[in-house]
Design an enzyme around this catalytic site. Structure first.
Site, PDB file in Angstrom:
ATOM      1  N   TYR A 127      20.460 -26.290 -33.296  1.00  0.00           N
ATOM      2  CA  TYR A 127      19.033 -25.964 -33.339  1.00  0.00           C
ATOM      3  C   TYR A 127      18.676 -24.572 -32.822  1.00  0.00           C
ATOM      4  CZ  TYR A 127      19.794 -27.964 -28.684  1.00  0.00           C
ATOM      5  OH  TYR A 127      20.302 -28.263 -27.458  1.00  0.00           O
ATOM      6  N   CYS A 133      36.277 -76.263 -20.109  1.00  0.00           N
ATOM      7  CA  CYS A 133      34.953 -76.155 -19.485  1.00  0.00           C
ATOM      8  C   CYS A 133      33.908 -76.182 -20.606  1.00  0.00           C
ATOM      9  CB  CYS A 133      34.880 -74.842 -18.707  1.00  0.00           C
ATOM     10  SG  CYS A 133      33.212 -74.426 -18.176  1.00  0.00           S
ATOM     11  N   CYS A 179      32.931 -72.874 -10.661  1.00  0.00           N
ATOM     12  CA  CYS A 179      32.227 -72.717 -11.935  1.00  0.00           C
ATOM     13  C   CYS A 179      30.910 -73.495 -11.910  1.00  0.00           C
ATOM     14  CB  CYS A 179      33.114 -73.217 -13.078  1.00  0.00           C
ATOM     15  SG  CYS A 179      32.250 -73.229 -14.657  1.00  0.00           S
ATOM     16  N   LYS A 235       7.609 -34.233 -23.779  1.00  0.00           N
ATOM     17  CA  LYS A 235       8.427 -35.422 -23.478  1.00  0.00           C
ATOM     18  C   LYS A 235       7.682 -36.706 -23.830  1.00  0.00           C
ATOM     19  CE  LYS A 235      11.584 -35.173 -20.512  1.00  0.00           C
ATOM     20  NZ  LYS A 235      13.052 -35.191 -20.532  1.00  0.00           N
ATOM     21  N   ASP A 259      18.489 -36.393 -27.758  1.00  0.00           N
ATOM     22  CA  ASP A 259      18.941 -36.860 -26.454  1.00  0.00           C
ATOM     23  C   ASP A 259      20.460 -36.975 -26.454  1.00  0.00           C
ATOM     24  OD1 ASP A 259      18.777 -37.705 -23.914  1.00  0.00           O
ATOM     25  OD2 ASP A 259      17.868 -39.650 -24.338  1.00  0.00           O
ATOM     26  N   CYS A 273      36.347 -68.693 -14.896  1.00  0.00           N
ATOM     27  CA  CYS A 273      36.663 -70.112 -14.858  1.00  0.00           C
ATOM     28  C   CYS A 273      37.832 -70.270 -15.815  1.00  0.00           C
ATOM     29  CB  CYS A 273      35.447 -70.912 -15.348  1.00  0.00           C
ATOM     30  SG  CYS A 273      35.855 -72.611 -15.750  1.00  0.00           S
ATOM     31  N   LYS A 291      13.533 -33.453 -29.940  1.00  0.00           N
ATOM     32  CA  LYS A 291      14.339 -33.121 -28.761  1.00  0.00           C
ATOM     33  C   LYS A 291      15.439 -34.174 -28.706  1.00  0.00           C
ATOM     34  CE  LYS A 291      13.903 -32.109 -23.811  1.00  0.00           C
ATOM     35  NZ  LYS A 291      15.268 -32.393 -23.564  1.00  0.00           N
ATOM     36  N   CYS A 315      31.512 -76.480 -14.854  1.00  0.00           N
ATOM     37  CA  CYS A 315      32.495 -77.571 -14.737  1.00  0.00           C
ATOM     38  C   CYS A 315      32.948 -77.796 -13.299  1.00  0.00           C
ATOM     39  CB  CYS A 315      33.693 -77.312 -15.643  1.00  0.00           C
ATOM     40  SG  CYS A 315      34.769 -75.995 -15.040  1.00  0.00           S
ATOM     41  N   GLU A 348      10.435 -29.555 -33.610  1.00  0.00           N
ATOM     42  CA  GLU A 348      11.628 -30.309 -34.002  1.00  0.00           C
ATOM     43  C   GLU A 348      11.922 -31.363 -32.939  1.00  0.00           C
ATOM     44  OE1 GLU A 348      13.544 -26.555 -34.123  1.00  0.00           O
ATOM     45  OE2 GLU A 348      14.839 -27.025 -32.440  1.00  0.00           O
ATOM     46  N   ASP A 384      40.282 -41.298 -47.781  1.00  0.00           N
ATOM     47  CA  ASP A 384      41.571 -41.394 -47.086  1.00  0.00           C
ATOM     48  C   ASP A 384      42.733 -41.092 -48.020  1.00  0.00           C
ATOM     49  OD1 ASP A 384      40.250 -42.030 -44.827  1.00  0.00           O
ATOM     50  OD2 ASP A 384      40.633 -44.191 -44.927  1.00  0.00           O
ATOM     51  N   ARG A 387      27.472 -27.096 -21.671  1.00  0.00           N
ATOM     52  CA  ARG A 387      26.462 -26.271 -21.023  1.00  0.00           C
ATOM     53  C   ARG A 387      26.930 -25.798 -19.646  1.00  0.00           C
ATOM     54  NH1 ARG A 387      22.155 -26.527 -17.576  1.00  0.00           N
ATOM     55  NH2 ARG A 387      20.421 -25.222 -18.195  1.00  0.00           N
TER      56      ARG A 387
HETATM   57  S1  IVH Z   1      16.137 -25.336 -27.507  1.00  0.00           S
HETATM   58  C1  IVH Z   1      16.775 -21.486 -25.259  1.00  0.00           C
HETATM   59  N1  IVH Z   1      15.890 -27.412 -29.093  1.00  0.00           N
HETATM   60  O1  IVH Z   1      17.034 -30.150 -24.208  1.00  0.00           O
HETATM   61  C2  IVH Z   1      16.762 -22.679 -26.130  1.00  0.00           C
HETATM   62  N2  IVH Z   1      16.833 -27.756 -26.944  1.00  0.00           N
HETATM   63  O2  IVH Z   1      15.767 -30.272 -21.600  1.00  0.00           O
HETATM   64  C3  IVH Z   1      16.790 -23.927 -25.355  1.00  0.00           C
HETATM   65  N3  IVH Z   1      17.535 -30.090 -26.524  1.00  0.00           N
HETATM   66  O3  IVH Z   1      19.115 -27.800 -22.639  1.00  0.00           O
HETATM   67  C4  IVH Z   1      17.092 -25.129 -26.072  1.00  0.00           C
HETATM   68  N4  IVH Z   1      16.925 -30.885 -28.492  1.00  0.00           N
HETATM   69  O4  IVH Z   1      20.143 -29.376 -24.415  1.00  0.00           O
HETATM   70  C5  IVH Z   1      16.297 -26.979 -27.885  1.00  0.00           C
HETATM   71  N5  IVH Z   1      15.625 -29.155 -30.612  1.00  0.00           N
HETATM   72  C6  IVH Z   1      16.034 -28.717 -29.424  1.00  0.00           C
HETATM   73  C7  IVH Z   1      16.624 -29.570 -28.473  1.00  0.00           C
HETATM   74  C8  IVH Z   1      17.000 -29.062 -27.234  1.00  0.00           C
HETATM   75  C9  IVH Z   1      17.481 -31.171 -27.313  1.00  0.00           C
HETATM   76  C10 IVH Z   1      18.067 -30.094 -25.153  1.00  0.00           C
HETATM   77  C11 IVH Z   1      18.888 -28.885 -24.780  1.00  0.00           C
HETATM   78  C12 IVH Z   1      18.208 -28.318 -23.555  1.00  0.00           C
HETATM   79  C13 IVH Z   1      17.489 -29.504 -23.033  1.00  0.00           C
HETATM   80  C14 IVH Z   1      16.329 -29.136 -22.129  1.00  0.00           C
END
Ligand code: IVH
Length: 697
Positions: free
Chosen positions: A248, A458, A435, A341, A139, A453, A137, A438, A135, A59, A158
């Site tokens: 990614y 209380c 409540c 998944k 969330d 309350c 996925k 009390c 890699e 900072d 998106r």
């Molecule tokens: S590749 C054409 N890589 O999952 C390439 N997607 O359920 C498509 N997502 O829309 C995406 N981690 O938002 C890719 N390592 C990863 C990801 C990933 C999360 C998401 C992405 C996609 C959604 C599909």
């Protein structure tokens, strides 16, 4: 991204600039140095998660740059680290076309699905075995970033996959997204990259805890939190949410280059990493054949709970870009990638009854009692329903089958009743008018969703206030947790907060389960809490809307707690991050004679009400600096040396890590010194140098 030589150079430059900043000896000549150093520390913090300087030092440098830029506004560049923060509100997010449509992914749920997909991939490519990248996925919410001539041009959600919302200002608030990156080094002039914006688990939990405090239902999962945050119109609020981004996928670039980095997916992720992006690296595996893919997916699933961010599966991609092009895509997803998944963290149960709990501020929270079900590692039998509106909106009834979810560390919640399973015997949830503890009539202030309350005496509220006062984040009185507070209260050993300091230890000693040692520990913990810093006491008082951060701001503003009684609402609002709601609440708290009496009583019981403000030296001290002593000191006692560090605002660490700023070396220093020598950012001092440093500061 930064070689060890560069790291050394930048860390040295940091020390010089910090010294200059302290002496206020900065001018426009070193503006680029400041930017370079700030970018470097941003990278250490946001990408490597391994900062080399304290927030305070960052900072200091940031403010120094800001000051010079204010003097010379013509010299501000859009990729200056100060240019993330935008002022004002965003009016709207214009819709823009993606350069390449953002497709979704095909899903798989088990080994058979993956084996099928691999068979098809081998058929399409005509190969016997394929190289795959795996890699996480992530969330979160997907985004697309466009860089032109090495500068971030725009960030887009998106949307429907073809066009999304332009949210560049919000994207700039994410510290792991570089505002500039040297794509030109790879011959690239324009590039579109894809990734995911996330809110990590700990920030998500903190954010939800704030909501829960206001009886607002939590955000269902970090994905909703990230997506919602990206659409906020106030960029400063976006910045406060501490979002992160993983990149990614490279979806498009010009001009066509034969750069080797871009012939494989793993190569393009490596390029992104080398340019300062957070792309999967240590999480990424490149393997041969589907068997190894399946193994890695299972291995990674086992680590899922230990990750700092939420993932809902793995993504498997064909590594060769030439093969990806050969395989092509459907209108929905690329054929060269598939998601694996993980199991959803949901379960079904039956809602048996609803209890109404009284909180510290008198809020009445409906809590559903369900048939206990295992859910991501714990058994869930109680689920908060937050407030009446939630119950009405979801149309929940006693006897309903319900879907319960718990994402990661998140508080479990009821997603919805399974209305198809109703038998007609379900009954309505009836809210109390009085409540449950009390018996006072409940009220619902206008504009609020929560019944309250309002009887401050209380018993339920009193007990909750004591629990909060003693809790870890407040006065941190060890061995005086919820169970003991309730027990002592029920036995009449204490009736209010000051009672903690008058506990009848002779009686407690006679209780079952309380040995001499535990009573001694409890008494010592109560006693030690008298010296807790003022911000903990302020937080412990449980003033509405005053969280830990505000408590720190208030404590830093005053010399003594009672000074706050003299603050007007305007005075309070003049403090950093204090808005009208907080200011009014603090003001009202100190207008209530009962509260003033409580504060005085605590003082007479020996609690420290003075702020550390007057004793800690402001700038130029050891604030935020970390120290460790090793070997035998000859002039100072180890304990004296450590105390003088702490008195001056520094901290003592227990081991050598990149978080350490100074290692002070006495005689016969051993492995700590060796380890510290390998970390360029640590300053190694002799005892004399340490004494000199103290004297200087
Ligand atoms: S590749 C054409 N890589 O999952 C390439 N997607 O359920 C498509 N997502 O829309 C995406 N981690 O938002 C890719 N390592 C990863 C990801 C990933 C999360 C998401 C992405 C996609 C959604 C599909």
């Amino acid at each position: 991204m930064y070689s060890s030589d560069q790291t050394h150079r930048l860390q040295k430059l940091t020390t010089t600039l910090l010294a200059q900043a302290r002496e206020k000896a900065l001018d426009k000549a070193i503006m680029e140095d400041l930017r370079e150093v700030l970018r470097f520390h941003e990278y250490r913090y946001a990408i490597l998660n391994d900062p080399l300087i304290s927030d305070f030092e960052y900072d200091t440098l940031y403010k120094a740059l800001e000051k010079i830029e204010q003097e010379f506004p013509g010299l501000i560049s859009p990729d200056s680290p100060t240019q993330r923060v935008a002022s004002g509100l965003t009016k709207e997010f214009p819709t823009v076309q993606h350069l390449v449509p953002m497709l979704s992914l095909e899903n798989s749920y088990n080994e058979e699905d993956l084996l099928d997909w691999d068979r098809k991939a081998r058929e399409l490519t005509g190969l016997e075995e394929l190289d795959y990248c795996i890699e996480p996925k992530f969330d979160g919410a997907s985004i697309s970033l466009i860089y032109e001539n090495d500068r971030l041009l725009r960030g887009v959600t998106r949307g429907d996959g073809v066009a999304g919302d332009e949210i560049t200002t919000n994207i700039r608030q994410i510290r792991s997204v570089p505002l500039s990156a040297a794509f030109s080094r790879y011959g690239i002039q324009l590039i579109e990259i894809r990734g995911e914006v996330l809110m990590n688990k700990s920030n998500f939990a903190k954010y939800n805890a704030q909501l829960a405090e206001q009886n607002i239902p939590p955000l269902a999962n970090p994905r909703n939190a990230a997506a919602g945050s990206l659409r906020i119109k106030d960029p400063k609020e976006v910045s406060r949410r501490n979002l992160e981004a993983f990149l990614y996928h490279v979806s498009y670039f010009t001009p066509a280059t034969d750069n080797l980095a871009l012939t494989t997916h793993s190569g393009s992720l490596k390029m992104l990493w080398d340019l300062g992006f957070r792309s999967p690296q240590k999480e990424l595996r490149t393997v041969k054949g589907i068997r190894a893919v399946i193994d890695y997916c299972h291995d990674f699933e086992a680590q899922r709970d230990g990750l700092p961010y939420e993932i809902d599966g793995m993504v498997i991609k064909v590594d060769s870009i030439a093969l990806q092009e050969k395989m092509g895509m459907t209108t929905h997803h690329p054929r060269w990638a598939i998601a694996f998944k993980f199991k959803a963290r949901q379960a079904t149960s039956v809602l048996r009854k609803v209890e109404f709990q009284v909180g510290r501020t008198g809020s009445i929270t409906p809590v559903a009692k369900i048939d206990p079900v295992p859910l991501s590692g714990v058994t869930v039998g109680s689920v908060s329903l937050f407030n009446e509106d939630v119950v009405r909106e979801k149309d929940l009834r006693i006897g309903d089958h319900v879907l319960v979810e718990r994402a990661g560390d998140v508080i479990p919640y009821i997603v919805k009743p399974l209305a198809e399973l109703r038998t007609g015997k379900e009954t309505a949830i009836v809210f109390p008018t009085h409540c449950p503890v009390c018996g006072d009539k409940l009220v619902k202030p206008e504009g609020e969703a929560v019944w309250r309350c309002v009887n401050l005496n209380c018993p339920a509220q009193v007990v909750e206030r004591i629990i909060h006062f003693a809790s870890k984040d407040a006065m941190d009185i060890r061995s005086f947790g919820e169970a003991n507070v309730r027990k002592f209260y029920d036995l009449g050993f204490l009736t209010d907060i000051p009672g903690i300091y008058r506990l009848p230890f002779d009686k407690i000693r006679q209780l079952e389960g309380f040995g001499e040692k535990s009573v001694h520990n409890l008494a010592a913990a109560v006693d030690a809490s008298r010296q807790q810093p003022l911000h903990r006491l302020i937080f412990g008082l449980g003033i509405r809307y005053v969280g830990e951060t505000t408590a720190k701001v208030l404590a830093a503003a005053v010399g003594h707690l009672t000074d706050l009684a003299g603050y007007s609402i305007e005075d309070l609002q003049a403090l950093e991050d204090v808005g009208p709601k907080v200011a009014t609440s603090v003001y009202q708290f100190f207008r209530n004679p009962d509260n003033l009496h409580l504060v005085k009583e605590l003082e007479s019981l020996g609690l420290a009400l003075k702020s550390g403000k007057s004793t800690t030296v402001a700038e130029g001290n050891l604030n935020g600096q970390t120290f460790l002593f090793t070997g035998t000191l000859s002039r100072l006692k180890r304990s004296e040396a450590e105390e003088s560090v702490e008195r001056n605002g520094g901290k003592i660490l227990s081991g050598v890590s990149s978080k350490l700023n100074y290692l002070v070396v006495g005689e016969d220093a051993g492995s700590k010194l060796e380890k510290a020598k390998k970390i360029p950012s640590i300053h190694i001092l002799t005892e004399d140098e340490f004494i000199k440093l103290l004297a200087e500061r």
